[in-house]
Write a protein that holds these residues in place. Structure first.
Motif, short mmCIF file in Angstrom:
data_model
loop_
_atom_site.label_atom_id
_atom_site.label_comp_id
_atom_site.label_asym_id
_atom_site.label_seq_id
_atom_site.Cartn_x
_atom_site.Cartn_y
_atom_site.Cartn_z
N ASP A 16 0.86 -1.18 0.00
CA ASP A 16 0.00 0.00 0.00
C ASP A 16 0.90 1.23 0.00
N ASP A 66 1.39 4.78 -2.02
CA ASP A 66 0.92 5.74 -3.01
C ASP A 66 2.10 6.54 -3.56
N LYS A 67 1.86 7.28 -4.63
CA LYS A 67 2.93 8.03 -5.31
C LYS A 67 3.54 9.09 -4.41
#
Length: 188
Positions: free
Chosen positions: A71, A73-74
């Protein structure tokens, strides 16, 4: 926090010993017996080493980002990259300052070796250690992300700093040679 855990130290150390130390010892022993043959044949160990390292990096990236449980994110990835680059630059700067102090006996060439070698960490040792220490942990992929970023970061920063460090080293070596030259006696 009210939680506890047990760590199987003997199992971890025995696995690390078998994974890291035993191959190193065997390689040193075998090298002693085939050293002459190796010098005559000159196998392309540099290319082989680069290919093995590339495969370790590739398989680790595949394992990490193929995991559906990751999990990341960018924005978090960008923050991790920024932190890793900051840590790497800080360590390189601190080792440079430490090795160039006034009372330091290090030569400019020593300083270059200290800056690059003291901050060098390798995936070839880090990934097996992570896999042994965190075996069975569902978030192993997430834990390996900083190491996956650190290794390319040190290569990138090192290649960017080479021209600057080289010119610094050459100028320092010239300055040291000038200060060490004996002065010619003056004729009166």
């Amino acid at each position: 926090l009210g939680s506890s855990s047990s760590v199987p130290f003997t199992s971890i150390f025995s696995q690390l010993f078998m994974t890291v130390v035993v191959p190193l010892i065997i390689g040193q022993i075998v090298r002693r017996y085939i050293k002459d043959w190796l010098e005559r044949k000159k196998p392309p160990f540099g290319a082989i080493s680069s290919c093995v390292l590339l495969m370790i990096i590739y398989t680790t990236f595949c394992d990490t980002f193929a995991n559906p449980n990751i999990d990341l994110d960018k924005f978090s990835l960008i923050i991790i990259v920024f932190i890793i680059f900051s840590i790497q630059m800080s360590f390189m700067f601190l080792t440079f300052l430490f090795s160039t102090r006034n009372n330091s006996t290090f030569t400019p060439a020593d300083t270059v070796a200290i800056v690059f070698c003291s901050t060098h960490k390798s995936l070839t040792l880090g990934i097996p250690m992570l896999k042994i220490v965190f075996a069975g942990y569902e978030h192993l992929s997430l834990i390996s992300v900083p190491l996956l970023i650190y290794h390319p970061a040190q290569i990138l920063l090192g290649s960017l700093l080479v021209p600057t460090i080289k010119s610094w080293m050459v100028s320092r070596q010239k300055a040291l040679k000038l200060t060490r030259q004996p002065k010619a006696p003056v004729k009166v």
